[in-house]
Scaffold this motif. Sequence first.
Motif, PDB file in Angstrom:
ATOM      1  N   TYR A 253     -30.247  52.626 -71.171  1.00  0.00           N
ATOM      2  CA  TYR A 253     -31.165  53.234 -69.993  1.00  0.00           C
ATOM      3  C   TYR A 253     -31.494  52.428 -69.054  1.00  0.00           C
ATOM      4  O   TYR A 253     -31.595  52.550 -67.928  1.00  0.00           O
ATOM      5  N   ILE A 256     -28.750  50.833 -67.093  1.00  0.00           N
ATOM      6  CA  ILE A 256     -27.789  51.758 -66.261  1.00  0.00           C
ATOM      7  C   ILE A 256     -28.843  52.646 -65.307  1.00  0.00           C
ATOM      8  O   ILE A 256     -28.647  52.817 -64.092  1.00  0.00           O
ATOM      9  N   ARG A 257     -30.195  53.093 -65.841  1.00  0.00           N
ATOM     10  CA  ARG A 257     -30.897  53.620 -65.111  1.00  0.00           C
ATOM     11  C   ARG A 257     -32.440  53.177 -64.921  1.00  0.00           C
ATOM     12  O   ARG A 257     -33.238  53.604 -63.959  1.00  0.00           O
ATOM     13  N   THR A 261     -30.875  47.174 -63.795  1.00  0.00           N
ATOM     14  CA  THR A 261     -29.527  47.839 -63.153  1.00  0.00           C
ATOM     15  C   THR A 261     -28.740  46.636 -62.835  1.00  0.00           C
ATOM     16  O   THR A 261     -27.553  46.721 -62.799  1.00  0.00           O
ATOM     17  N   LEU A 270     -19.310  52.452 -64.650  1.00  0.00           N
ATOM     18  CA  LEU A 270     -19.399  53.967 -64.922  1.00  0.00           C
ATOM     19  C   LEU A 270     -18.015  54.533 -64.468  1.00  0.00           C
ATOM     20  O   LEU A 270     -17.169  54.018 -63.679  1.00  0.00           O
ATOM     21  N   TYR A 281     -23.655  60.016 -66.165  1.00  0.00           N
ATOM     22  CA  TYR A 281     -23.500  58.596 -65.923  1.00  0.00           C
ATOM     23  C   TYR A 281     -22.589  58.124 -67.243  1.00  0.00           C
ATOM     24  O   TYR A 281     -23.074  57.326 -67.949  1.00  0.00           O
ATOM     25  N   LYS A 282     -21.494  58.671 -67.353  1.00  0.00           N
ATOM     26  CA  LYS A 282     -20.480  58.298 -68.323  1.00  0.00           C
ATOM     27  C   LYS A 282     -19.898  56.968 -68.131  1.00  0.00           C
ATOM     28  O   LYS A 282     -19.783  56.636 -66.922  1.00  0.00           O
ATOM     29  N   ASN A 306     -22.684  58.375 -74.036  1.00  0.00           N
ATOM     30  CA  ASN A 306     -21.843  59.190 -73.018  1.00  0.00           C
ATOM     31  C   ASN A 306     -21.981  60.674 -73.754  1.00  0.00           C
ATOM     32  O   ASN A 306     -21.836  61.672 -72.989  1.00  0.00           O
ATOM     33  N   ARG A 310     -27.770  65.746 -70.711  1.00  0.00           N
ATOM     34  CA  ARG A 310     -27.839  65.213 -69.240  1.00  0.00           C
ATOM     35  C   ARG A 310     -29.447  65.448 -68.873  1.00  0.00           C
ATOM     36  O   ARG A 310     -29.880  64.483 -67.998  1.00  0.00           O
ATOM     37  N   VAL A 313     -30.633  61.547 -69.902  1.00  0.00           N
ATOM     38  CA  VAL A 313     -29.908  60.502 -69.083  1.00  0.00           C
ATOM     39  C   VAL A 313     -30.363  60.797 -67.431  1.00  0.00           C
ATOM     40  O   VAL A 313     -30.770  59.808 -66.832  1.00  0.00           O
ATOM     41  N   GLY A 314     -30.384  61.848 -67.136  1.00  0.00           N
ATOM     42  CA  GLY A 314     -30.752  62.313 -65.902  1.00  0.00           C
ATOM     43  C   GLY A 314     -32.243  62.318 -65.052  1.00  0.00           C
ATOM     44  O   GLY A 314     -32.433  62.026 -63.980  1.00  0.00           O
TER      45      GLY A 314
END
Length: 337
Positions: A253, A256-257, A261, A270, A281-282, A306, A310, A313-314
């Motif tokens: 995380y 990626i988020r 990053t 991605l 965010y696969k 993956n 959601r 991750v979102g």
Amino acid sequence: MGINMKIERWIRNWLTGRLQQVLLKGALSGWREVISGVPQGSVLGPILFNLFITDLSTKCGSVLIKFADDTKLGGIANLEKDREIIQEDLDDLVNWSNSNRMKFNSEKCKVMHLGINNKNFSYKLGTHQLEVMEEEKALGVLVDHRMTMSRQCDMAVKKANAVLGCIRRGISSRDKEVLVLLYKALVRPHLKYCVQFWSPMFKKDEFRLEQVQRRATRMIRGMESLSYERRLKELGLFSLTKRRLRGDMIALYKYIRGINTREGEELFKLSTSVDTRTNGYKLVIGKFRLEIRRRFLTIRRVKFWNRLPREAVGTKDHLALRLNSINLWRRWYDGIT
């Protein structure tokens, strides 16, 4: 570097005019002026050191990693010209150290060759021939030339068992309120320190790490006859396998988020496919030739990422906040396994 004159004068006043004495066998020396260095244990000390060595890698063509006074140079050397590039970088480091009057300790500088088809070129640091090492401890993690991490697992288990033995001999209480806190504070840190890097690659290593926690939970009064899974549930603990997976998801995380990053763009890719069933965010599983790469963080946890929901991750919040709920984490983990 953008440091204004007021800050510069403040730092200068803090460093200059210092005196020191030496006490040896009861005899006290006279006062002498301190003409170099910074007070040990100060906050400004590491900051000033980092400022001093900030130009260490300006001419380096290879990968240079600096952490305080620990510097590592790395590169791929398949051909003689690759070897010459690394040697030129080593020579630049020596030139920098000579011009800045901060010489490297050549006796502590080693070289480690990675890869089964490595040419094992020799290198020099100045006039000193670098010794070849098969394993080396870096920031508390023992790395060998095969990158299997079994030696690091052995070291972590040995340290954790030693502390656990001290608790068994020195603490008379067998109440869970006491032992669980001691285990979390003194034993488990040895089993999880930097584990996202040295995560066990073999079942035997996973079993040995888990055995430490099995032994710790059996020490608690009333838990001796229960199964390991029941003991974990009663004590509110996760297995170490689950904890490593949870830590990996938090690390991903961040890449990626989260706050890392920029590094994540180099490590992960991605997916461009549109699928409403995914978390949005696969990641694409990268190609690899050697089986050992399957165990690296960039490969081993992609399929689990993956399959994260959601809402985890979102969110803009840290993933740890979303997965700190024991019930949520157990439900998600049991669902994917």
